[in-house]
Design a protein around this motif. Structure first.
Motif, PDB file in Angstrom:
ATOM      1  N   VAL B  71      -1.515  -3.887  -7.883  1.00  0.00           N
ATOM      2  CA  VAL B  71      -2.162  -2.681  -7.111  1.00  0.00           C
ATOM      3  C   VAL B  71      -3.550  -3.295  -6.534  1.00  0.00           C
ATOM      4  CG1 VAL B  71      -3.313  -0.425  -6.986  1.00  0.00           C
ATOM      5  CG2 VAL B  71      -1.029  -0.462  -7.892  1.00  0.00           C
ATOM      6  N   LEU B  72      -4.236  -3.838  -7.339  1.00  0.00           N
ATOM      7  CA  LEU B  72      -5.450  -4.129  -6.918  1.00  0.00           C
ATOM      8  C   LEU B  72      -5.618  -5.555  -6.238  1.00  0.00           C
ATOM      9  CD1 LEU B  72      -7.478  -3.584 -10.557  1.00  0.00           C
ATOM     10  CD2 LEU B  72      -7.672  -2.257  -8.342  1.00  0.00           C
ATOM     11  N   ALA B  75      -4.400  -4.590  -2.815  1.00  0.00           N
ATOM     12  CA  ALA B  75      -5.609  -3.908  -1.830  1.00  0.00           C
ATOM     13  C   ALA B  75      -6.576  -4.898  -1.237  1.00  0.00           C
ATOM     14  CB  ALA B  75      -6.302  -3.009  -2.878  1.00  0.00           C
ATOM     15  N   SER B  98      -4.189  -1.893   2.534  1.00  0.00           N
ATOM     16  CA  SER B  98      -5.194  -2.092   1.472  1.00  0.00           C
ATOM     17  C   SER B  98      -5.522  -0.628   0.908  1.00  0.00           C
ATOM     18  CB  SER B  98      -6.333  -2.789   2.284  1.00  0.00           C
ATOM     19  OG  SER B  98      -7.221  -2.907   1.336  1.00  0.00           O
ATOM     20  N   THR B 101      -2.558   1.506  -1.231  1.00  0.00           N
ATOM     21  CA  THR B 101      -1.905   0.842  -2.334  1.00  0.00           C
ATOM     22  C   THR B 101      -2.673   1.833  -3.688  1.00  0.00           C
ATOM     23  OG1 THR B 101      -1.178  -0.963  -3.592  1.00  0.00           O
ATOM     24  CG2 THR B 101      -3.347  -1.110  -2.507  1.00  0.00           C
ATOM     25  N   LEU B 102      -3.933   1.851  -3.357  1.00  0.00           N
ATOM     26  CA  LEU B 102      -4.710   2.476  -4.242  1.00  0.00           C
ATOM     27  C   LEU B 102      -4.339   3.883  -4.812  1.00  0.00           C
ATOM     28  CD1 LEU B 102      -8.273   1.818  -2.934  1.00  0.00           C
ATOM     29  CD2 LEU B 102      -6.990   0.367  -4.762  1.00  0.00           C
ATOM     30  N   THR B 103      -3.437   4.488  -4.188  1.00  0.00           N
ATOM     31  CA  THR B 103      -2.876   5.747  -4.464  1.00  0.00           C
ATOM     32  C   THR B 103      -2.021   5.470  -5.915  1.00  0.00           C
ATOM     33  OG1 THR B 103      -2.188   6.054  -2.168  1.00  0.00           O
ATOM     34  CG2 THR B 103      -1.277   7.817  -3.668  1.00  0.00           C
ATOM     35  N   LEU B 105      -3.085   4.320  -8.504  1.00  0.00           N
ATOM     36  CA  LEU B 105      -3.923   4.578  -9.590  1.00  0.00           C
ATOM     37  C   LEU B 105      -4.065   6.104  -9.753  1.00  0.00           C
ATOM     38  CD1 LEU B 105      -6.629   2.189  -8.621  1.00  0.00           C
ATOM     39  CD2 LEU B 105      -5.020   1.708 -10.072  1.00  0.00           C
ATOM     40  N   MET B 182     -12.731   6.535  -2.608  1.00  0.00           N
ATOM     41  CA  MET B 182     -13.112   5.420  -3.606  1.00  0.00           C
ATOM     42  C   MET B 182     -13.791   5.549  -4.781  1.00  0.00           C
ATOM     43  SD  MET B 182     -11.611   2.705  -2.399  1.00  0.00           S
ATOM     44  CE  MET B 182     -12.593   1.352  -3.223  1.00  0.00           C
ATOM     45  N   VAL B 185     -11.467   6.670  -7.370  1.00  0.00           N
ATOM     46  CA  VAL B 185     -10.743   5.592  -7.815  1.00  0.00           C
ATOM     47  C   VAL B 185     -11.626   4.708  -9.061  1.00  0.00           C
ATOM     48  CG1 VAL B 185      -9.837   3.319  -7.231  1.00  0.00           C
ATOM     49  CG2 VAL B 185      -9.431   5.103  -5.732  1.00  0.00           C
ATOM     50  N   LEU B 197     -12.382  -3.822  -7.043  1.00  0.00           N
ATOM     51  CA  LEU B 197     -12.852  -2.913  -6.152  1.00  0.00           C
ATOM     52  C   LEU B 197     -13.923  -3.059  -5.591  1.00  0.00           C
ATOM     53  CD1 LEU B 197     -11.945   0.715  -8.090  1.00  0.00           C
ATOM     54  CD2 LEU B 197     -10.531  -0.350  -6.423  1.00  0.00           C
TER      55      LEU B 197
END
Lengths: 562, 257
Positions: B71-72, B75, B98, B101-103, B105, B182, B185, B197
């Motif tokens: 995932v990271l 991003a 980018s 994809t953090l969803t 988490l 953010m 996250v 991040l």
């Protein structure tokens, strides 16, 4: 007063909104509204400062429930008054200066938004408000610097500023989350109270949390205040409009000094970050001053002068003299704003001058300068140069703040003040005049007045900013190092300065210049090239960007832009 | 079955290399409105699929760690690729991938479905709006490529203004929802995992800088263009204002959680 404090930062926001919505085509009205709003903000800030001076009560006001809080402490109130004062000057100057520029109303709206954002930044009482405002300053500055969109260069240099600011935002993000995860609170007063209660209670990766946070905050401040390695953007902000340069160099670039002071309760318990700040500040001060000397453009020269001053400011923080840094940033802000706003006139006058080379007869007859100048005897001048600053500085500081007199940071500051004073007197001695005693007497009188005034003001200002008894002493103690290391450092610094003076004196007295220039010509040219190319740092960053950009494009081609 | 759901979700909430399919789906959608709709709908379908067919991650601990790394990586990878994109809809698609994809988490942390849906909107809405602005620009210039004919700030002040603000919203500029998303996250991950991040924020900063430089600056060299009308501008500005307001209102809830 409670409601007033919440209203003040929104006054410029309201002005900007009205300009954007209704006054986009009414230049005069937009400018007048903007100036009036800033004047109102300044007057209200002044009244709040007066209210604090009488009541001596700091408080936190909440706009939102979780974030959006305003901390009305001496630091925030002083900064509000200073920022709105500088902003008012810049607004008033811009009314006529920018009148021929396109997007005139938008410029004033952006100035208003910038003022409001800085207000929130300097008074944020919680981590989220601080982060939001810290980020937004970079965004608005980008658009102010890039106001002239017809010029590609202004976009390029606005980008340099924006990307350096973004680099500086990241340590603050990390510091904010370290503090939040360690102390389970967003509120700065609550976090500071917890740190004060048990400074080393929470450890992270083998070090106390204040140590990590101190280093991260320092890096963030370095980026914003153009410290060495992160300074390349500052001289190029001259490509923006002159009022923005003034606002930038008089106000925004001082954010580093503010950040150190806001997090002073953390720095009371971490030495490493302060030592780093001292070294970085010292390098920046020397480098900024050296780069300033070789510029042939007045605005660029002022830009590097700002870099040097920021170095001194950070160095003061590194020595533990936090209130002095705030006093410095305010004093520097006002004199640099006046210099920038006058730079245009200076350029105009230089263009108007005839440029006739000096003639001895003309100088003697018309300008009435002496044709037989004289100097003081060398021994007398040397004694005055070395002894007078020591006596004046030591006595004035001893009588005003004797409890801090033997702190290492204070001694180093006095040492630098002595060097500066001696340098001024030495330069005076080198000037030729028909009555050298008159000149030296005048300079000495001014020096005594300046030192006593500065010492008194910085002392009372320090007491105002840090009313809690012992805070200044803890900061100086935190900045201290071992006695042996300290003694070695002082000896090295003293030798460097005395050696420098001796070299300058003998080079001048015995005319070594010709001999040295022949022998060290190659080194001199290399050093000159290094400085004129600004140590090739910007070239390095540009090249690195090009390589990464090419890699990004290659990846896109490989993956067919999916 | 769980694995199939997971893989389909990894297409809709893009994770590399399945993100290539997501990007292809958005790119091939008909017209700017179609691409905008795809950016709004596909990630929401992914969330519905995950939450209504759970369990969320049928993976062992090591697998979850690898998933987190992917995932990271996705991003950072897509943010880096967006830096060199000069076509607005491509830039928008890559930048959205980018952020979207953090969803994962949030999904992994067991976040409530409505919060996850709002999180996705923080990236989908500005990306979808950019698709529409790119369409309007294409109508005028024959393409939405930046940096070819110089600055548009003078030639198309209204449209370039909308594009600028929307692009800033997409790269997590305060006070838009992406910024607060953010923050959430950052809150979810342990301190050791925050550096990707931070790198992501840095690359977004670079990306938006290049984007705005190509969009706004320079002297326009081309045929005279007609800017968008006052109504479209007002509607666009109104949507962006509401979007920012939405971010401010919801920020408290996000941070509070």
């Amino acid at each position: 007063m409670d409601t007033l404090a919440i209203v003040i930062p929104f006054v410029p926001v309201l002005s900007a909104a009205i300009i954007f919505l209704f006054l986009r085509n009414r230049k005069g009205t937009a400018a007048r509204l903007s100036v009036l709003a800033t004047l109102l903000t300044f007057l209200l800030s002044l009244s709040l400062l007066g209210d604090y001076i009488t009541s001596q009560v700091a408080r936190v006001e909440w706009i939102g429930q979780i974030w959006g809080s305003i901390w009305l402490d001496p630091l925030a109130l002083i900064m509000w008054t200073f920022v709105s004062g500088i902003s008012l000057l810049v607004h008033m100057y811009s009314v006529r200066y920018m009148v021929e520029e396109p997007n005139y109303p938008r410029f004033f709206a952006l100035l208003d938004l910038m003022t409001a954002t800085i207000f929130f930044m300097v008074s944020a009482a919680d981590l989220i408000t601080l982060l939001v405002a810290w980020f937004l300053v970079g965004v608005f500055l980008y658009f102010l610097l890039g106001h002239d969109t017809d010029r590609s260069a202004s976009g390029r240099y606005a980008f340099w500023t924006q990307i350096t600011y973004r680099f500086g935002d990241l340590p603050l993000w990390l510091a904010a989350f370290i503090l939040f995860k360690a102390y389970h609170s967003l509120s700065l007063p609550v976090i500071f109270a917890q740190v004060a209660a048990a400074p080393n209670a929470v450890q992270l990766w083998g070090m106390p949390v204040p140590a990590w946070v101190g280093i991260l905050i320092a890096i963030s401040a370095f980026a914003r205040s153009a410290q060495f390695l992160l300074h390349g953007w500052l001289p190029y902000t001259m490509d923006g409009p002159t009022p923005v340069s003034a606002l930038m160099h008089a106000g925004i670039v001082n954010a580093g000094g503010f950040l150190f002071n806001r997090f002073a309760p953390i720095f009371e318990y971490t030495s490493l970050a302060l030592h780093i700040a001292f070294v970085v500040g010292l390098i920046t001060a020397v480098l900024g001053s050296a780069l300033m000397l070789i510029q042939n453009d007045i605005k660029r020269s002022l830009g590097y002068s700002t870099m040097g001053q920021m170095g001194f400011m950070v160095m003061e923080c590194g020595l533990g003299a936090f209130p002095l840094a705030v006093f410095h940033l305010i004093a520097h802000g006002f004199f640099k704003a006046s210099l920038f706003l006058g730079a245009g006139n200076a350029i105009g006058e230089a263009r108007a001058a005839d440029g006739v080379p000096p003639d001895p007869v003309y100088v003697s007859v018309v300008e009435r300068r002496p044709n037989k100048p004289s100097r003081l005897p060398l021994i007398t001048a040397a004694a005055l140069t070395i002894l007078v600053p020591v006596l004046v500085l030591s006595l004035s500081h001893f009588f005003v703040a004797s409890h801090l007199f033997f702190e290492q940071g204070v001694i180093i500051l006095l040492f630098f003040a002595w060097v500066t004073g001696a340098q001024a007197l030495f330069a005076t001695h080198k000037m030729t005049h028909s009555n050298p005693w008159q000149v030296m007497g005048g300079i000495l009188g001014s020096f005594v007045l300046v030192v006593i005034g500065y010492t008194l003001i910085s002392h009372y200002f320090g007491n105002f900013l840090y009313p809690e008894h012992g805070a200044s002493k803890r900061l100086f103690a935190s900045a201290s190092i071992g006695v042996l290391s300290y003694d070695v450092l002082v000896i090295i610094l003293a030798l460097l300065f005395v050696g420098g003076w001796a070299l300058t004196f003998f080079a001048d007295a015995r005319d070594w210049g010709q001999h040295l220039s022949e022998k060290w010509h190659g080194t001199y040219v290399a050093l000159y090239a290094l400085l004129t190319r600004e140590l090739y740092l910007n070239d390095f960053f540009v090249r690195m960007t090009q390589v990464l950009f090419a890699a990004s494009r290659r990846l896109n081609v490989w993956f067919r832009w999916s | 079955m769980e694995w199939i759901v997971l893989l389909i979700s990894a297409v809709l909430l893009p994770i590399f290399p399945l993100s290539l399919i997501f990007n292809r789906l958005v790119a091939t959608a008909p017209g700017p409105w179609g691409r905008a709709l795809a950016l709004l709908v596909l990630p929401q379908l992914g969330i519905l699929l995950l939450y209504h067919t759970g369990p969320f991650l049928p993976l062992p601990v090591l697998g979850q760690r690898i998933w987190l790394m992917m995932v990271l990586f996705t991003a950072v990878f897509y943010a880096f690729r967006a830096v060199s994109a000069r076509e607005i809809s491509v830039w928008s698609r890559l930048s959205a991938s980018s952020g979207l994809t953090l969803t994962w988490l949030l999904v992994a942390s067991g976040s409530p479905v409505h919060l996850t849906q709002l999180f996705v909107l923080a990236w989908s809405v500005p990306a979808a709006l950019l698709m529409i602005w790119a369409g309007l620009l294409s109508q005028r210039m024959g393409g939405a490529y930046l940096g070819l004919r110089g600055g548009l700030a003078t030639e198309l002040p209204r449209l370039s203004g909308l594009i600028t603000v929307t692009a800033l919203a997409l790269v997590a500029t305060p006070v838009f929802p992406g910024f607060f998303a953010m923050l959430q996250v950052f809150h979810l991950l342990s301190l050791s995992w925050l550096w990707p991040l931070l790198l992501l924020l840095m690359i977004w900063g670079w990306s938006i800088g290049k984007f705005l430089q190509d969009l706004l600056f320079g002297i326009y060299q081309g045929e005279p263009l007609t800017d968008i009308g006052g109504t479209v501008t007002s509607v666009g500005a109104g949507v962006l204002f509401l979007f920012a307001l939405f971010g401010l209102v919801w920020s408290g809830l996000w941070i509070g959680n």
